[in-house]
Scaffold this motif. Structure first.
Motif, PDB file in Angstrom:
ATOM      1  N   GLN A   1     222.497 100.444  34.711  1.00 30.86           N
ATOM      2  CA  GLN A   1     221.550 101.054  35.645  1.00 30.86           C
ATOM      3  C   GLN A   1     221.770 102.557  35.739  1.00 30.86           C
ATOM      4  OE1 GLN A   1     222.562  98.502  38.948  1.00 30.86           O
ATOM      5  NE2 GLN A   1     220.610  97.433  38.779  1.00 30.86           N
ATOM      6  N   GLY A   2     223.010 102.970  35.670  1.00 24.98           N
ATOM      7  CA  GLY A   2     223.295 104.409  35.676  1.00 24.98           C
ATOM      8  C   GLY A   2     222.773 105.092  34.425  1.00 24.98           C
ATOM      9  N   TYR A   3     222.872 104.393  33.306  1.00 20.11           N
ATOM     10  CA  TYR A   3     222.343 104.945  32.061  1.00 20.11           C
ATOM     11  C   TYR A   3     220.824 105.117  32.180  1.00 20.11           C
ATOM     12  CZ  TYR A   3     221.539 105.725  27.100  1.00 20.11           C
ATOM     13  OH  TYR A   3     221.169 106.269  25.900  1.00 20.11           O
ATOM     14  N   ALA A   4     220.156 104.093  32.705  1.00 25.50           N
ATOM     15  CA  ALA A   4     218.703 104.187  32.906  1.00 25.50           C
ATOM     16  C   ALA A   4     218.370 105.327  33.867  1.00 25.50           C
ATOM     17  CB  ALA A   4     218.157 102.869  33.447  1.00 25.50           C
ATOM     18  N   ALA A   5     219.158 105.470  34.914  1.00 21.59           N
ATOM     19  CA  ALA A   5     218.930 106.559  35.870  1.00 21.59           C
ATOM     20  C   ALA A   5     219.112 107.914  35.204  1.00 21.59           C
ATOM     21  CB  ALA A   5     219.879 106.423  37.065  1.00 21.59           C
ATOM     22  N   GLY A   6     220.130 108.026  34.367  1.00 24.94           N
ATOM     23  CA  GLY A   6     220.368 109.288  33.662  1.00 24.94           C
ATOM     24  C   GLY A   6     219.245 109.644  32.720  1.00 24.94           C
ATOM     25  N   LYS A   7     218.783 108.660  31.979  1.00 29.11           N
ATOM     26  CA  LYS A   7     217.680 108.918  31.048  1.00 29.11           C
ATOM     27  C   LYS A   7     216.385 109.220  31.797  1.00 29.11           C
ATOM     28  CE  LYS A   7     219.526 108.810  27.039  1.00 29.11           C
ATOM     29  NZ  LYS A   7     219.485 110.015  26.200  1.00 29.11           N
ATOM     30  N   GLY A   8     216.164 108.512  32.909  1.00 29.17           N
ATOM     31  CA  GLY A   8     214.984 108.805  33.729  1.00 29.17           C
ATOM     32  C   GLY A   8     215.039 110.201  34.307  1.00 29.17           C
ATOM     33  N   THR A   9     216.207 110.593  34.752  1.00 29.23           N
ATOM     34  CA  THR A   9     216.413 111.932  35.296  1.00 29.23           C
ATOM     35  C   THR A   9     216.177 112.989  34.227  1.00 29.23           C
ATOM     36  OG1 THR A   9     218.008 111.073  36.893  1.00 29.23           O
ATOM     37  CG2 THR A   9     218.114 113.430  36.431  1.00 29.23           C
ATOM     38  N   GLU A  10     216.698 112.730  33.061  1.00 26.10           N
ATOM     39  CA  GLU A  10     216.525 113.637  31.929  1.00 26.10           C
ATOM     40  C   GLU A  10     215.038 113.797  31.586  1.00 26.10           C
ATOM     41  OE1 GLU A  10     218.960 114.024  27.814  1.00 26.10           O
ATOM     42  OE2 GLU A  10     218.034 112.056  28.147  1.00 26.10           O
ATOM     43  N   ALA A  11     214.314 112.672  31.572  1.00 27.70           N
ATOM     44  CA  ALA A  11     212.888 112.711  31.229  1.00 27.70           C
ATOM     45  C   ALA A  11     212.089 113.485  32.271  1.00 27.70           C
ATOM     46  CB  ALA A  11     212.341 111.285  31.098  1.00 27.70           C
ATOM     47  N   VAL A  12     212.401 113.286  33.547  1.00 31.41           N
ATOM     48  CA  VAL A  12     211.673 114.003  34.607  1.00 31.41           C
ATOM     49  C   VAL A  12     212.021 115.485  34.571  1.00 31.41           C
ATOM     50  CG1 VAL A  12     211.442 114.250  37.109  1.00 31.41           C
ATOM     51  CG2 VAL A  12     211.326 111.990  36.071  1.00 31.41           C
TER      52      VAL A  12
ATOM     53  N   GLN B   1     206.821 112.070  36.682  1.00 30.29           N
ATOM     54  CA  GLN B   1     207.827 111.461  37.553  1.00 30.29           C
ATOM     55  C   GLN B   1     207.456 110.037  37.967  1.00 30.29           C
ATOM     56  OE1 GLN B   1     208.453 113.409  41.322  1.00 30.29           O
ATOM     57  NE2 GLN B   1     210.322 112.292  41.724  1.00 30.29           N
ATOM     58  N   SER B   2     206.248 109.810  38.392  1.00 35.70           N
ATOM     59  CA  SER B   2     205.837 108.501  38.887  1.00 35.70           C
ATOM     60  C   SER B   2     205.990 107.406  37.830  1.00 35.70           C
ATOM     61  CB  SER B   2     204.388 108.569  39.379  1.00 35.70           C
ATOM     62  OG  SER B   2     203.962 107.303  39.808  1.00 35.70           O
ATOM     63  N   SER B   3     205.472 107.643  36.643  1.00 37.22           N
ATOM     64  CA  SER B   3     205.568 106.610  35.605  1.00 37.22           C
ATOM     65  C   SER B   3     206.997 106.449  35.094  1.00 37.22           C
ATOM     66  CB  SER B   3     204.599 106.893  34.455  1.00 37.22           C
ATOM     67  OG  SER B   3     204.882 108.136  33.862  1.00 37.22           O
ATOM     68  N   VAL B   4     207.756 107.532  35.041  1.00 40.01           N
ATOM     69  CA  VAL B   4     209.154 107.444  34.609  1.00 40.01           C
ATOM     70  C   VAL B   4     209.962 106.633  35.624  1.00 40.01           C
ATOM     71  CG1 VAL B   4     211.281 108.775  34.244  1.00 40.01           C
ATOM     72  CG2 VAL B   4     209.142 109.548  33.211  1.00 40.01           C
ATOM     73  N   VAL B   5     209.758 106.911  36.908  1.00 41.20           N
ATOM     74  CA  VAL B   5     210.499 106.186  37.954  1.00 41.20           C
ATOM     75  C   VAL B   5     210.142 104.703  37.926  1.00 41.20           C
ATOM     76  CG1 VAL B   5     210.727 105.886  40.457  1.00 41.20           C
ATOM     77  CG2 VAL B   5     210.901 108.159  39.455  1.00 41.20           C
ATOM     78  N   ARG B   6     208.882 104.389  37.779  1.00 43.00           N
ATOM     79  CA  ARG B   6     208.458 102.987  37.723  1.00 43.00           C
ATOM     80  C   ARG B   6     209.144 102.266  36.565  1.00 43.00           C
ATOM     81  NH1 ARG B   6     203.601 103.788  38.861  1.00 43.00           N
ATOM     82  NH2 ARG B   6     202.885 104.431  36.803  1.00 43.00           N
ATOM     83  N   THR B   7     209.138 102.866  35.401  1.00 45.33           N
ATOM     84  CA  THR B   7     209.772 102.273  34.220  1.00 45.33           C
ATOM     85  C   THR B   7     211.281 102.154  34.421  1.00 45.33           C
ATOM     86  OG1 THR B   7     208.034 103.201  32.834  1.00 45.33           O
ATOM     87  CG2 THR B   7     210.062 102.497  31.721  1.00 45.33           C
TER      88      THR B   7
END
Length: 183
Positions: free
Chosen positions: A128-139, A146-152
């Motif tokens: 989950q931290g890895y997903a959070a890091g990649k989501g953060t990186e993408a945003v 942001q909205s679609s990245v957070v949802r995914t």
């Protein structure tokens, strides 16, 4: 052969104590084992925070969006640590095994097993931290998404949590509905 004799002698010695004291001791050990699961969220949250800092350094204008995603993702990554904490607190303050009737050895092993099973929470915390890091990186790169990245990210984190939930179920079964005690 000698190892087997040692184990038998150790178990005989252990069972010479008051059964309640043995179960209490095993519960303390199990509670400690359960908290090992905190390793996963610690790694995962650190990864997410590192990716957040990296993203902000590359695109300072995205700081607000990036920080929000990082905090949300890191909070979700903590869930397996929270589940492990709940199991540890149950074993320390409301342990139903203390009043269980049956073999002290089975009850003791159940308390330790309930704690050990929570170690499975390491995986979800890291994932989950890895997903959070990649989501953060993408945003950080594309704040408008942001909205679609957070949802995914949240869907992925929910799927990653399944093994932590399985561990919780096994711990709760061992503590509250243990089929082994009745055998």
């Amino acid at each position: 052969m000698e190892t087997t004799n040692f184990i038998v002698r150790f178990l005989e010695w252990l069972m010479s104590f008051d059964p309640k004291a043995v179960v209490l001791g095993a519960s303390a050990i199990g509670a400690g084992f359960a908290m090992i699961a905190g390793i996963g969220p610690g790694i995962g949250q650190g990864y997410a925070a590192g990716k957040g800092a990296e993203a902000v350094s590359r695109n300072p204008k995205s700081q607000r969006e990036t920080t929000m995603v990082m905090l949300l993702g890191a909070a979700v990554a903590e869930t397996s640590g929270i589940l492990a904490l709940v199991v540890a607190l149950i074993m320390l303050f409301g342990n139903p095994l203390i009043s269980a009737k049956g073999s002290a050895m089975v009850i003791m092993a159940s308390a330790i097993g309930a704690g050990l099973s929570m170690i499975a929470g390491i995986g979800p915390g890291v994932g989950q931290g890895y997903a959070a890091g990649k989501g953060t990186e993408a945003v950080g790169k594309r704040p408008k998404l942001q909205s679609s990245v957070v949802r995914t990210m949240l869907v992925g984190q929910a799927v990653a949590q399944t093994t932590g939930i399985y561990a919780l179920v096994i711990s709760l079964v061992l503590l509250f509905a243990n089929p082994l005690i009745r055998m």
